[in-house]
Enzyme design. Structure first.
Site, short mmCIF file in Angstrom:
data_model
loop_
_atom_site.label_atom_id
_atom_site.label_comp_id
_atom_site.label_asym_id
_atom_site.label_seq_id
_atom_site.Cartn_x
_atom_site.Cartn_y
_atom_site.Cartn_z
N HIS A 268 -22.88 37.52 -17.26
CA HIS A 268 -24.07 36.79 -16.85
C HIS A 268 -25.01 36.68 -18.03
CE1 HIS A 268 -27.54 35.52 -14.52
NE2 HIS A 268 -26.66 35.18 -13.59
N ASP A 322 -20.66 35.52 -7.98
CA ASP A 322 -19.53 34.67 -7.60
C ASP A 322 -18.25 35.46 -7.34
OD1 ASP A 322 -20.62 32.07 -7.57
OD2 ASP A 322 -20.72 32.07 -9.75
N1 ACO Z 1 -14.62 37.72 -19.33
C1 ACO Z 1 -14.37 38.18 -20.57
N2 ACO Z 1 -15.27 38.18 -21.57
C2 ACO Z 1 -16.48 37.69 -21.30
C3 ACO Z 1 -16.83 37.20 -20.03
C4 ACO Z 1 -15.85 37.23 -19.02
N3 ACO Z 1 -16.10 36.77 -17.80
N4 ACO Z 1 -18.09 36.78 -20.05
C5 ACO Z 1 -18.54 36.98 -21.30
N5 ACO Z 1 -17.56 37.53 -22.06
C6 ACO Z 1 -17.65 37.89 -23.47
C7 ACO Z 1 -17.49 36.67 -24.34
O1 ACO Z 1 -16.16 36.42 -24.66
C8 ACO Z 1 -18.32 37.04 -25.55
O2 ACO Z 1 -17.59 37.93 -26.31
P1 ACO Z 1 -17.75 37.97 -27.91
O3 ACO Z 1 -19.17 38.36 -28.17
O4 ACO Z 1 -16.76 39.01 -28.33
O5 ACO Z 1 -17.43 36.59 -28.40
C9 ACO Z 1 -19.48 37.81 -24.94
O6 ACO Z 1 -18.97 38.38 -23.73
C10 ACO Z 1 -20.68 36.95 -24.61
O7 ACO Z 1 -20.24 35.91 -23.74
P2 ACO Z 1 -20.89 34.47 -23.67
O8 ACO Z 1 -19.96 33.54 -22.97
O9 ACO Z 1 -21.36 34.05 -25.04
O10 ACO Z 1 -22.14 34.80 -22.78
P3 ACO Z 1 -23.08 33.76 -22.13
O11 ACO Z 1 -24.35 34.41 -21.85
O12 ACO Z 1 -23.12 32.51 -22.98
O13 ACO Z 1 -22.29 33.34 -20.81
C11 ACO Z 1 -21.38 33.34 -18.69
C12 ACO Z 1 -22.54 33.82 -19.56
C13 ACO Z 1 -21.22 31.82 -18.85
C14 ACO Z 1 -21.69 33.61 -17.24
C15 ACO Z 1 -20.09 34.07 -19.13
O14 ACO Z 1 -20.22 35.45 -18.92
C16 ACO Z 1 -18.86 33.53 -18.43
O15 ACO Z 1 -18.31 32.51 -18.86
N6 ACO Z 1 -18.41 34.19 -17.32
C17 ACO Z 1 -17.28 33.71 -16.57
C18 ACO Z 1 -17.73 32.58 -15.65
C19 ACO Z 1 -18.58 33.07 -14.51
O16 ACO Z 1 -18.24 34.02 -13.82
N7 ACO Z 1 -19.69 32.36 -14.27
C20 ACO Z 1 -20.60 32.64 -13.16
C21 ACO Z 1 -21.91 33.20 -13.64
S1 ACO Z 1 -22.98 33.57 -12.28
C22 ACO Z 1 -23.55 32.09 -11.78
O17 ACO Z 1 -23.66 31.17 -12.52
C23 ACO Z 1 -23.89 31.89 -10.38
#
Ligand code: ACO
Length: 386
Positions: A268, A322
């Protein structure tokens, strides 16, 4: 001036707007460190224990909890506005059966604008009346489209029932029992708002150009759909259902992470700890699993969670709403592609609250991009191009 690109140095670019505040708000507080969520100061745990979706919607739109008479009037007005015009039913019948429910909803809300006699009335009162009409019709649209695509008779709304009960009724053709309806009611409360998330921001950007309320909701629904946002519930459950047993769940997590991929339903932008909504829904899923015969699904989901928290918890990645919402909806018998639309049934209340707050002190949203393209391109007539 980024879009002109005349300077020598480059500016700091906030690609995902991570640390950018766009307004002050009184509506929703997300404490990403302590894992707290408040609507107008009320803790989500208290609301999910004691409130109803209707009461929470009232809170979000009026900034205070209603008394008995206010809640009765609000609930009655919402219920009375649930029926959808015949033209919208015809429109839904005309859509390909393969259309995702969230897409059908986006299309229908857009079309509904033409039926609203106050479409361009911009007073707060007119917008609240429109909000009532749209929010009331969202469950009806989703229910109608779901039945149409399955070749079933459309079930009309019944004003005797609250939103959760009637939504289930309109989807399945059967009135749910009290416990089932209450579980959905709690899920709707938990999804009602979440500060300046992507969908709410999209609604706010649209709102900032002063269109009608329907346009802002269409922008929000379009944004909610993505698997990085409200579409994650569907993506996450599909991944969980593909895992054969709890014993292979860890292997799934390790393989996915090793491939540099995301496990949906985790992570998140704001929470770097347990999402309080996910914790509540996990408890619900645990209780439901035995009653619905979905023990294996619960154990798989738990095993994935444990492996993820061990592997990436130290990076601040935990299950989000979610993840466990998808498990709960599945246990309640909802088809996975209904999950994002079910999210919208609740979140419309938050979108409206934020749009109305923004309109209280509107300013058009117009950020900059830093131009890095050519500046001296010479136009070559088409016949002379290689
Ligand atoms: N699984 C594995 N690794 C993850 C996940 C995940 N679900 N989420 C984040 N990471 C990792 C990324 O790979 C990244 O790693 P790095 O620093 O080694 O490159 C780090 O954590 C930061 O992740 P970002 O994607 O840059 O974080 P951001 O704040 O941009 O994204 C997001 C947040 C979009 C929710 C992300 O965690 C994600 O894509 N999660 C999966 C999709 C999801 O469940 N979305 C629902 C969110 S809740 C809602 O919207 C109602």
């Amino acid at each position: 001036m980024g879009s002109i690109g005349g300077g020598t140095g480059s500016p700091r670019i906030d690609k995902g707007l991570d640390d950018v505040y766009v307004m002050e708000s009184r509506i929703c507080f997300v404490d990403g460190v302590k894992g707290r969520l408040l609507y107008y100061g009320y803790d989500i745990r208290d609301l999910s224990d004691h409130s109803t979706f209707e009461e929470t919607a009232y809170l979000l739109w009026h900034g205070k909890l209603p008394n008995r008479d206010q809640l009765a009037a609000f609930s009655a007005e919402l219920a009375a506005n649930r029926p959808i015009p015949k033209g919208i039913v015809s429109l839904l019948k005309g859509l390909p059966k393969e259309t995702a429910p969230i897409d059908a909803l986006r299309t229908a809300v857009s079309a509904l604008a033409g039926y609203d006699p106050e479409l361009n009335g911009q007073s707060r009162e007119a917008n609240l009346r429109k909000a009532m009409r749209i929010a009331a019709k969202v469950p009806t649209i989703v229910g109608a489209f779901h039945r149409i695509r399955n070749g079933q008779r459309v079930v009309k709304p019944n004003p005797k029932y609250g939103t959760a009960t009637d939504y289930m009724r309109m989807l399945t053709g059967k009135k749910p029992d009290k416990k089932t309806a209450r579980i959905l009611d709690v899920a709707l409360i938990l999804h009602a708002d979440h500060s300046m998330n992507a969908g709410t921001f999209a609604a706010t950007v649209a709102a900032s150009t002063l269109p009608d309320l329907y346009s802002t909701i269409v922008a929000a629904i379009a944004t909610l759909k993505g698997p990085l946002h409200g579409g994650a519930n569907e993506t996450a459950i599909r991944a969980l259902l593909a895992i054969e047993s709890p014993e292979v769940a860890e292997e799934y997590v390790l393989k996915t992470l090793a491939a540099g991929q995301k496990v949906f339903g985790f992570g998140h932008r704001v929470y770097k700890t347990w999402d309080p909504r996910a914790l509540i829904l996990q408890d619900v899923a645990k209780k439901l699993s035995g009653k619905t015969g979905h023990e294996k699904l619960f154990m798989v989901a738990k095993a994935v969670e444990e492996a993820m928290v061990r592997e990436v918890g130290p990076k601040g990645i935990y299950p989000n709403v979610d993840y466990w919402a998808g498990v709960v909806y599945y246990m309640l018998g909802l088809a996975p592609d209904l999950f994002p639309a079910t999210f919208a049934v609740a979140r419309i209340t938050g979108w409206v609250a934020h749009v109305l707050e923004y309109w209280g002190d509107n300013r058009i949203m117009r950020p900059l991009d830093w131009y890095v393209g050519p500046k001296e391109a010479v136009y070559v007539p088409i016949d002379q191009r290689s």
